[in-house]
Write an enzyme that holds these catalytic residues in place. Structure first.
Site, short mmCIF file in Angstrom:
data_model
loop_
_atom_site.label_atom_id
_atom_site.label_comp_id
_atom_site.label_asym_id
_atom_site.label_seq_id
_atom_site.Cartn_x
_atom_site.Cartn_y
_atom_site.Cartn_z
N PHE A 154 0.86 -1.19 0.00
CA PHE A 154 0.00 0.00 0.00
C PHE A 154 0.88 1.24 0.00
CE2 PHE A 154 -2.54 3.47 1.57
CZ PHE A 154 -3.68 3.35 0.79
N ASP A 239 9.27 2.51 1.77
CA ASP A 239 8.08 3.22 2.23
C ASP A 239 7.92 2.90 3.72
OD1 ASP A 239 5.57 4.04 2.99
OD2 ASP A 239 4.56 3.32 1.18
N LYS A 268 2.78 8.78 8.70
CA LYS A 268 1.85 8.52 9.80
C LYS A 268 2.31 9.01 11.18
CE LYS A 268 -1.12 5.10 7.77
NZ LYS A 268 -0.73 4.58 6.45
C1 LIG Z 1 -0.97 4.91 5.06
C2 LIG Z 1 0.10 4.57 4.11
C3 LIG Z 1 0.35 5.35 2.95
C4 LIG Z 1 -0.57 6.48 2.54
O1 LIG Z 1 -0.56 7.53 3.44
P1 LIG Z 1 -1.68 8.70 3.30
O2 LIG Z 1 -1.26 9.69 4.34
O3 LIG Z 1 -3.01 8.06 3.58
O4 LIG Z 1 -1.58 9.22 1.93
C5 LIG Z 1 1.42 5.03 2.17
N1 LIG Z 1 2.24 4.01 2.48
C6 LIG Z 1 2.05 3.24 3.57
C7 LIG Z 1 3.01 2.13 3.88
C8 LIG Z 1 0.97 3.49 4.42
O5 LIG Z 1 0.76 2.69 5.48
#
Ligand SMILES: *Cc1c(COP(=O)(O)O)cnc(C)c1O
Length: 413
Positions: A154, A239, A268
């Site tokens: 994701f 990421d 986050k």
């Molecule tokens: C939540 C998440 C995103 C997206 O973040 P947003 O602030 O919702 O755009 C991207 N990568 C990872 C691994 C995430 O957990």
């Protein structure tokens, strides 16, 4: 001054609770229906707890989706926010500001990376990382532009990060998506090797897949990917939007795998609740020239001063190590539950990014029963329940959460 403000807040919450507005009903009329929400309107939070509009209290093992790393309304967050709100909120990036430079310096000091760009979310951080990798490909890799990502990953909801996100349910509604993304199996180095060609500029991975179900790769996977990137001269983008800022028991998850990324993204936990994201890169990779990337709100003084305060608190109080210890305590407790209930067939994750796997698709039902019993948890997959509490959770909080889960599972039997 502070006391009267607190009283006013309480009054406001009481008014909200007393008002007979049906908030979910109103939301259904005026808000875009893109979310599957729980039947609860949250109005207040403090530490590990939140309260709904009926005054019901919940123990929060969801933390605003792994965001509120210091819990709700931590004094460090509230003080930095109010002080900066009274000083300077937004300037644009046409000027230098102190909090932005302080945050960048802190991130450079505490990570293996050399340069920082601050934005407003995880998706935006990943967009920036992809743009930097493509720029690098154009200038240094004969125009290579393809990015290899993994199934069940994701990376966000923009068009490019949707193409990077290897899950059909997110991609299908928006086909055709931007090209240049190849999705392959996770924790499978052969799949990455087979997908790499002369047009590949980068491989982008989560050290542990969060939204995909808390999937921990084989111990040597990231090292093998790093070696492959070195061999091919391509970039490794990690990421760490969900795994960063202490979530897995070290400040950044890559530290546990004996490797360093060329580019890393954060979001986050970074702002302790305020919207902020960042991407960081090694000096030799940072090929952007002035004008090639930008943002209006990104890195504004308000959110940066909060992130500086949060990051300093996390480092000075060694929250990462606390996460490691409490996370282990939690895993042990979950394993005991797994021994007691046949329906649990797996306990997985690291630090306070944990999940239990069920032998059937019962996680929504278990989540709803936990909600009813006053515990917020997340049904990350139909057969998996995820736990992402604030990083300040104690053994005692874990005991309470496990007690509720135990009761819910017993009553389901
Ligand atoms: C939540 C998440 C995103 C997206 O973040 P947003 O602030 O919702 O755009 C991207 N990568 C990872 C691994 C995430 O957990």
């Amino acid at each position: 001054m502070r006391l009267s403000m607190k009283l006013k807040e309480k009054e406001k919450v009481q008014q909200l609770s007393a008002s007979n507005v049906n908030w979910p009903e109103l939301e259904k009329k005026v808000y875009m229906q893109t979310f599957k929400r729980l039947p609860v309107t949250l109005v207040r939070g403090s530490g590990m707890k939140v309260w709904d509009s009926n005054g019901k209290e919940y123990l929060d093992f969801f933390a605003g989706l792994a965001v509120n790393c210091l819990g709700h309304c931590h004094p460090v967050v509230v003080e930095a926010l109010t002080e900066q709100a009274n000083t300077l909120i937004q300037t644009s990036n046409l000027f230098y500001t102190v909090p932005q430079t302080q945050l960048a310096e802190l991130l450079v000091k505490t990570s293996c990376l050399d340069r920082v760009f601050i934005c407003n979310s995880g998706a935006e951080a990943n967009e920036g990382a992809i743009k930097l990798a493509r720029r690098y490909g154009k200038l240094k890799l004969n125009g290579a532009y393809k990015v290899i990502t993994t199934h069940e990953s994701f990376h966000g909801r923009t068009l490019a990060t949707t193409a990077a996100t290897g899950q059909a349910k997110f991609q299908e509604p928006y086909i055709p998506l931007p090209n240049g993304f190849v999705n392959v199996d996770y924790s499978n180095i052969s799949a990455i090797k087979a997908a790499t060609d002369e047009l590949t500029c980068a491989i982008m991975l989560e050290p542990i897949q969060g939204e995909g179900g808390v999937n921990v790769p084989d111990d040597d996977y990231l090292k093998k990917v790093r070696d492959w990137c070195n061999e091919k001269g391509i970039l490794l983008i990690l990421d760490e939007v969900q795994t960063g800022i202490g979530r897995t028991g070290t400040l950044f998850a890559y530290e546990q795998y004996g490797i360093e990324p060329d580019i890393m993204t954060l979001a986050k936990g970074l702002g302790g609740g305020v919207p902020i994201g960042a991407f960081l890169s090694k000096e030799n990779v940072t090929v952007f020239k002035p004008g090639e990337h930008g943002t209006t709100f990104g890195g504004n003084p308000l959110v940066c001063s909060v992130a500086v305060a949060v990051l300093n608190y996390v480092i000075e109080n060694n929250i990462s190590n606390h996460v490691k210890v409490v996370g282990q305590y939690f895993v042990d407790k979950l394993k005991k539950l797994a021994a007691k209930y046949d329906c649990i067939n797996e306990v997985r994750g690291k630090g306070l990014l944990l999940a239990i796997g069920f032998n059937a698709d019962i996680s929504e039902d278990v989540m709803l029963k936990c909600l009813e019993a006053g515990l917020l948890v997340n049904n990350v997959k139909p057969n998996s329940l995820r736990f992402i509490p604030p990083l300040i959770a104690t053994d005692n909080d874990v005991d309470k959460a496990v007690e509720i889960l135990d009761k819910v599972l017993k009553e389901r039997k």
